[in-house]
Design an enzyme around this catalytic site. Structure first.
Site, PDB file in Angstrom:
ATOM      1  N   LEU A  68       8.362 -10.935   1.027  1.00 42.84           N
ATOM      2  CA  LEU A  68       7.032 -11.036   0.441  1.00 42.84           C
ATOM      3  C   LEU A  68       7.102 -10.806  -1.059  1.00 42.84           C
ATOM      4  O   LEU A  68       7.826  -9.919  -1.525  1.00 42.84           O
ATOM      5  CB  LEU A  68       6.119  -9.973   1.087  1.00 42.84           C
ATOM      6  CG  LEU A  68       4.709  -9.832   0.556  1.00 42.84           C
ATOM      7  CD1 LEU A  68       3.860 -11.025   1.004  1.00 42.84           C
ATOM      8  CD2 LEU A  68       4.090  -8.532   1.040  1.00 42.84           C
ATOM      9  N   CYS A  69       6.350 -11.596  -1.809  1.00 43.43           N
ATOM     10  CA  CYS A  69       6.197 -11.368  -3.245  1.00 43.43           C
ATOM     11  C   CYS A  69       4.750 -11.698  -3.612  1.00 43.43           C
ATOM     12  O   CYS A  69       3.885 -11.713  -2.742  1.00 43.43           O
ATOM     13  CB  CYS A  69       7.197 -12.190  -4.054  1.00 43.43           C
ATOM     14  SG  CYS A  69       6.941 -13.975  -3.952  1.00 43.43           S
ATOM     15  N   GLN A  70       4.483 -11.973  -4.863  1.00 41.40           N
ATOM     16  CA  GLN A  70       3.110 -12.256  -5.274  1.00 41.40           C
ATOM     17  C   GLN A  70       2.654 -13.643  -4.831  1.00 41.40           C
ATOM     18  O   GLN A  70       1.575 -13.797  -4.310  1.00 41.40           O
ATOM     19  CB  GLN A  70       2.974 -12.122  -6.798  1.00 41.40           C
ATOM     20  CG  GLN A  70       1.550 -12.113  -7.294  1.00 41.40           C
ATOM     21  CD  GLN A  70       0.803 -10.854  -6.905  1.00 41.40           C
ATOM     22  OE1 GLN A  70       1.381  -9.785  -6.848  1.00 41.40           O
ATOM     23  NE2 GLN A  70      -0.475 -10.974  -6.643  1.00 41.40           N
ATOM     24  N   GLY A  72       5.298 -16.338  -3.763  1.00 39.36           N
ATOM     25  CA  GLY A  72       6.283 -17.018  -2.938  1.00 39.36           C
ATOM     26  C   GLY A  72       7.606 -17.317  -3.618  1.00 39.36           C
ATOM     27  O   GLY A  72       8.634 -17.426  -2.969  1.00 39.36           O
ATOM     28  N   ILE A  97       1.496 -12.279  -1.491  1.00 31.73           N
ATOM     29  CA  ILE A  97       0.379 -11.333  -1.375  1.00 31.73           C
ATOM     30  C   ILE A  97      -0.948 -12.026  -1.691  1.00 31.73           C
ATOM     31  O   ILE A  97      -1.993 -11.651  -1.163  1.00 31.73           O
ATOM     32  CB  ILE A  97       0.607 -10.084  -2.260  1.00 31.73           C
ATOM     33  CG1 ILE A  97      -0.134  -8.866  -1.696  1.00 31.73           C
ATOM     34  CG2 ILE A  97       0.205 -10.296  -3.676  1.00 31.73           C
ATOM     35  CD1 ILE A  97       0.620  -8.138  -0.648  1.00 31.73           C
TER      36      ILE A  97
END
Length: 176
Positions: A68-70, A72, A97
């Site tokens: 998971l990141c902000q 992708g 996210i």
């Protein structure tokens, strides 16, 4: 690349009991808002050894791993870093996210606001270009090269989808 994508609603509306989500955003981003019970290892600190140690320390199951990141992109970079080095199925939480928020999945919010890494890059690049132009007009024309250098870096980042300035900013103390 041997990773799959999963939409946040598909993952979090009926999560498996042994869910292991690895958040690769900066510490400041995670501190502002995060999913409960995630492993947090910033992308610039991520290695197969560190991840396996963190999984063992928390007593989680190593497969599958959901990255998971902000938005992708950093999760894709994490998958590329881990591919072939860890014995686990890798999934990217599609949209990061931002998509988790759109799917109205509950997040832990601290109330502290953090400037996202993407915004930090835009602020730094803008300040460097503006400084180069002002100093070029007032002090020495060689300062125009600073603006040109930043512009070339932005073109490189756009073409390769990797940003050296973001990698440097992620290591700054305010992102720890």
């Amino acid at each position: 690349m041997n990773y799959k994508r999963i939409h946040p609603a598909d993952l979090f509306n009926n999560p498996p009991a042994d869910l292991c989500v690895v958040d690769v955003r900066t510490a400041a981003e995670v501190q502002a808002e995060s999913l409960p019970n995630c492993l947090h290892i910033p992308l610039h600190e991520l290695s197969a050894e560190r991840l396996q140690a963190e999984i063992a320390r928390r007593g989680k199951k190593a497969s599958p791993l959901y990255l998971l990141c902000q938005g992708g992109k950093r999760a894709e970079m994490a998958a590329a870093q881990l591919e072939g080095k860890i014995d686990a199925d890798l999934y990217i939480v599609d949209g990061g996210i931002n998509a988790v928020k759109q799917a109205q999945i509950a997040l832990q919010v601290s109330g502290k606001t953090a400037i996202s890494l993407e915004r930090q890059v835009r602020i730094a690049a803008g300040l460097l270009v503006l400084s180069g132009v002002i100093l070029g007009m007032l002090a020495n024309t060689n300062f125009y090269f600073l603006s040109g250098f930043v512009g070339a870096g932005l073109v490189f980042a756009g073409i390769t989808d990797t940003c050296m300035m973001a990698m440097l900013l992620a290591r700054m103390p305010w992102n720890k």
